[in-house]
Design a protein around this motif. Structure first.
Motif, PDB file in Angstrom:
ATOM      1  N   HIS A  38      22.317 -38.549 -11.874  1.00  0.00           N
ATOM      2  CA  HIS A  38      21.915 -37.725 -13.016  1.00  0.00           C
ATOM      3  C   HIS A  38      23.053 -37.597 -14.027  1.00  0.00           C
ATOM      4  O   HIS A  38      22.810 -37.568 -15.238  1.00  0.00           O
ATOM      5  CB  HIS A  38      21.444 -36.350 -12.544  1.00  0.00           C
ATOM      6  CG  HIS A  38      20.052 -36.351 -11.997  1.00  0.00           C
ATOM      7  ND1 HIS A  38      19.766 -36.833 -10.744  1.00  0.00           N
ATOM      8  CD2 HIS A  38      18.867 -35.969 -12.523  1.00  0.00           C
ATOM      9  CE1 HIS A  38      18.472 -36.721 -10.516  1.00  0.00           C
ATOM     10  NE2 HIS A  38      17.895 -36.209 -11.591  1.00  0.00           N
ATOM     11  N   GLU A  77      22.455 -41.668 -21.733  1.00  0.00           N
ATOM     12  CA  GLU A  77      21.582 -41.149 -22.778  1.00  0.00           C
ATOM     13  C   GLU A  77      22.394 -40.679 -23.982  1.00  0.00           C
ATOM     14  O   GLU A  77      22.036 -40.945 -25.127  1.00  0.00           O
ATOM     15  CB  GLU A  77      20.752 -39.987 -22.232  1.00  0.00           C
ATOM     16  CG  GLU A  77      19.850 -39.313 -23.256  1.00  0.00           C
ATOM     17  CD  GLU A  77      18.761 -40.221 -23.807  1.00  0.00           C
ATOM     18  OE1 GLU A  77      18.176 -39.861 -24.842  1.00  0.00           O
ATOM     19  OE2 GLU A  77      18.494 -41.276 -23.203  1.00  0.00           O
ATOM     20  N   LYS A  78      23.511 -39.991 -23.715  1.00  0.00           N
ATOM     21  CA  LYS A  78      24.372 -39.548 -24.816  1.00  0.00           C
ATOM     22  C   LYS A  78      24.982 -40.748 -25.534  1.00  0.00           C
ATOM     23  O   LYS A  78      25.139 -40.743 -26.759  1.00  0.00           O
ATOM     24  CB  LYS A  78      25.470 -38.618 -24.291  1.00  0.00           C
ATOM     25  CG  LYS A  78      24.975 -37.227 -23.920  1.00  0.00           C
ATOM     26  CD  LYS A  78      26.110 -36.349 -23.437  1.00  0.00           C
ATOM     27  CE  LYS A  78      25.650 -34.905 -23.257  1.00  0.00           C
ATOM     28  NZ  LYS A  78      24.546 -34.758 -22.336  1.00  0.00           N
ATOM     29  N   SER A  97      22.718 -39.042 -17.769  1.00  0.00           N
ATOM     30  CA  SER A  97      23.056 -38.184 -18.908  1.00  0.00           C
ATOM     31  C   SER A  97      24.094 -38.850 -19.802  1.00  0.00           C
ATOM     32  O   SER A  97      23.989 -38.816 -21.036  1.00  0.00           O
ATOM     33  CB  SER A  97      23.581 -36.832 -18.403  1.00  0.00           C
ATOM     34  OG  SER A  97      23.982 -36.022 -19.484  1.00  0.00           O
TER      35      SER A  97
END
Length: 280
Positions: A137, A144-145, A141
């Motif tokens: 996760h 995605e950033k 994350s």
């Protein structure tokens, strides 16, 4: 936090596949190398057989995660999954996988006490799932950033590109001409047309556009192309001098064959003030 929706990347198809594969791999490594809670004593077999048995058990148990994540994938397309719901979802994954391992243990070793076997399965299952889940996760994350940052940079580059080009549309709003900001000189009204004067390979060039100067003034709002006269708009990036004569005020662009552009009294104060502010 109960009402907050989990990020969509958590139940993206590619990330679900990564999560399943990495969880299975981690479980195999975790059980076979580190042997938590004396897992090697679960069955009185050789190391090789233990690896085979544990691999089969882990891979079969991971089917719980596979089924769970497939359901989550389709459920997330139509419903909102909150953070609290996702936490409960993971707890259920641990419960059902622990239940599966407990049943598997009792089948092979009927003498084991049920609650003891379930407790041990729950502890190991929690470690097997929560450790890779946490790492993955964080990785999802981060990616995605990184993706959002790339999109932001591309968007900024696109905006910068648009800002460096002036696009001109006719009265039917059809694109007729695009000129680099550094090449545009001035616009001149000519009845139902506007003459767009610009530099093309260093040569002074004119393009006739069927439109009104008023419409172009609205289109070029918030740019450096300003109205200075009833018949003229000038790209102030090109203006070198404002000169006052007896018969009026003029703009000098300092380019060969480009005439001085008059400033009417209506626009004189505004244009002069803007030029002084911009130049400073």
């Amino acid at each position: 936090m109960r009402g907050y929706r989990i990020p969509e990347y958590i139940y993206e198809k590619s990330n679900i596949v990564r999560l399943i594969l990495m969880t299975a791999l981690f479980a195999l490594v975790f059980i076979n190398i580190y042997k938590p809670f004396s897992s090697s004593s679960w069955y009185a077999v050789s190391e090789f057989k233990f690896f085979i048995f544990s691999s089969l058990i882990i891979l079969t148990g991971v089917l719980v995660v596979v089924i769970s994540r497939i359901i989550m994938y389709y459920w997330g397309k139509k419903h909102m999954i909150t953070i609290s719901a996702y936490a409960a979802w993971i707890v259920l994954e641990i419960f059902f996988m622990s239940l599966f391992y407990t049943i598997y243990t009792l089948v092979l070793n009927p003498e084991r006490e049920y609650l003891s076997a379930f407790k041990e399965s729950a502890i190991n299952t929690s470690l097997v799932l929560l450790l890779p889940y946490s790492v993955l996760h964080l990785y999802f994350s981060y990616k995605e950033k990184e993706r959002q940052l790339l999109l932001l940079k591309e968007s900024q580059a696109e905006v910068a590109g648009r800002q460096n080009v002036f696009s001109f549309y006719d009265e039917k709003h059809e694109l007729r001409l695009s000129v680099k900001r550094s090449n545009l000189l001035y616009l001149e009204s000519a009845d139902n047309y506007v003459c767009i004067w610009y530099l093309n390979k260093g040569a002074l060039t004119k393009f006739m556009l069927r439109n009104s100067l008023k419409t172009l003034e609205e289109d070029l709002a918030d740019t450096n192309v300003l109205r200075c006269h009833r018949s003229y708009m000038v790209n102030f990036d090109q203006v070198k001098v404002i000169r006052r004569e007896k018969d009026g005020v003029y703009l000098e662009l300092g380019i060969e064959n480009v005439p001085d552009i008059p400033i009417s009294k209506t626009y004189s104060e505004k244009v002069t003030h803007w030029f002084m502010t911009y130049s400073s």
